[in-house]
Each structure stands twice: as C-alpha cells, then as structure tokens.
Design a protein around this motif. Structure first.
Motif, PDB file in Angstrom:
ATOM      1  N   ALA A 113      11.053 -75.313  -3.006  1.00 44.32           N
ATOM      2  CA  ALA A 113      10.128 -74.172  -3.001  1.00 44.32           C
ATOM      3  C   ALA A 113       8.739 -74.628  -2.557  1.00 44.32           C
ATOM      4  CB  ALA A 113      10.059 -73.529  -4.382  1.00 44.32           C
ATOM      5  N   LEU A 114       8.302 -75.779  -3.049  1.00 44.06           N
ATOM      6  CA  LEU A 114       6.992 -76.299  -2.663  1.00 44.06           C
ATOM      7  C   LEU A 114       6.966 -76.630  -1.172  1.00 44.06           C
ATOM      8  CD1 LEU A 114       4.158 -77.207  -3.430  1.00 44.06           C
ATOM      9  CD2 LEU A 114       5.114 -79.442  -4.009  1.00 44.06           C
ATOM     10  N   ALA A 115       8.025 -77.268  -0.693  1.00 41.80           N
ATOM     11  CA  ALA A 115       8.107 -77.608   0.734  1.00 41.80           C
ATOM     12  C   ALA A 115       8.096 -76.339   1.583  1.00 41.80           C
ATOM     13  CB  ALA A 115       9.353 -78.438   1.018  1.00 41.80           C
ATOM     14  N   LEU A 116       8.825 -75.319   1.143  1.00 42.13           N
ATOM     15  CA  LEU A 116       8.869 -74.053   1.872  1.00 42.13           C
ATOM     16  C   LEU A 116       7.487 -73.392   1.869  1.00 42.13           C
ATOM     17  CD1 LEU A 116      10.547 -71.936   3.371  1.00 42.13           C
ATOM     18  CD2 LEU A 116      11.101 -70.931   1.152  1.00 42.13           C
ATOM     19  N   LYS A 117       6.817 -73.436   0.727  1.00 47.55           N
ATOM     20  CA  LYS A 117       5.473 -72.857   0.626  1.00 47.55           C
ATOM     21  C   LYS A 117       4.524 -73.558   1.591  1.00 47.55           C
ATOM     22  CE  LYS A 117       1.593 -72.320  -2.495  1.00 47.55           C
ATOM     23  NZ  LYS A 117       0.789 -73.182  -3.280  1.00 47.55           N
ATOM     24  N   VAL A 118       4.575 -74.885   1.611  1.00 47.35           N
ATOM     25  CA  VAL A 118       3.706 -75.657   2.502  1.00 47.35           C
ATOM     26  C   VAL A 118       4.007 -75.312   3.954  1.00 47.35           C
ATOM     27  CG1 VAL A 118       3.213 -77.996   3.327  1.00 47.35           C
ATOM     28  CG2 VAL A 118       3.293 -77.538   0.877  1.00 47.35           C
ATOM     29  N   GLU A 119       5.279 -75.238   4.298  1.00 46.23           N
ATOM     30  CA  GLU A 119       5.665 -74.913   5.682  1.00 46.23           C
ATOM     31  C   GLU A 119       5.211 -73.503   6.055  1.00 46.23           C
ATOM     32  OE1 GLU A 119       6.720 -75.178   9.432  1.00 46.23           O
ATOM     33  OE2 GLU A 119       6.707 -76.863   8.049  1.00 46.23           O
TER      34      GLU A 119
END
Length: 103
Positions: A39-45
């Motif tokens: 979720a964090l990686a998706l948010k950053v992307e």
C-alpha cells in the motif's frame, strides 16, 4: 491403554492445532505487513504519477502562455510598425501641405 492412547492422540492433536494457529497468526502478520508495504509503495507511485501529470500540465500551460505572449508581442510590433508608417505618411502630408502653401 486405549484411554492413554486416546489422551495421547488428543494431546498431539492439541499441539498440532496450537502449531496450526501459531503458523496462521504468523502468516497473517506477514500478509498484513506485506499489504502495508504494498500500500505504501502504491501510494508513493501514485504520488509520483500525480506529480508527473501536474508537471506536464504546468509545462503545457507555460508553453501555451509563452506562445500566446509571443503572438501578442508580434501583434503589438505590427501595430507599432503600422503607427510609425502612418506617422511618416502624416509627416509627409504635412510637409507637402506646408510646401504647397509656401509656393
């Protein structure tokens, strides 16, 4: 003997059940941790993507503004040139009128 074997089987089953629960809890924690990381990686992307889009929109708007300013400047220069030509013509007309009145 049968009772002891039954009790032993029950205890083994309980130990296995406890291990299954323990493994399930550990797997659940790992899944939750991975989901959080994903979720964090998706948010950053998504933030990067939004920033790229915003930058592109700003660039497009700047290019459009620059083009508009260049066109406006060109029109102003044309207007100035027309006014200069008109002023030259008027000056020539005035000079001719003065010369004609002097003669």
């Amino acid at each position: 003997m049968v009772v002891e074997e039954t009790i032993k089987a029950i205890k083994e089953t309980e130990v296995q059940a406890e291990q299954i629960v323990k493994d399930a809890e550990q797997q659940c924690a790992q899944i939750l941790e991975k989901a959080g990381e994903d979720a964090l990686a998706l948010k950053v992307e998504r933030e990067k993507e939004a920033n790229r889009k915003a930058d592109k929109l700003k660039e497009d708007a700047k290019a459009e503004g620059d083009q508009f300013a260049a066109e406006a400047s060109k029109r102003v220069e044309q207007d100035i040139e027309q006014l200069k030509n008109l002023a030259r013509k008027k000056k020539e007309d005035v000079a001719k009128m003065i010369v004609s009145q002097l003669i």
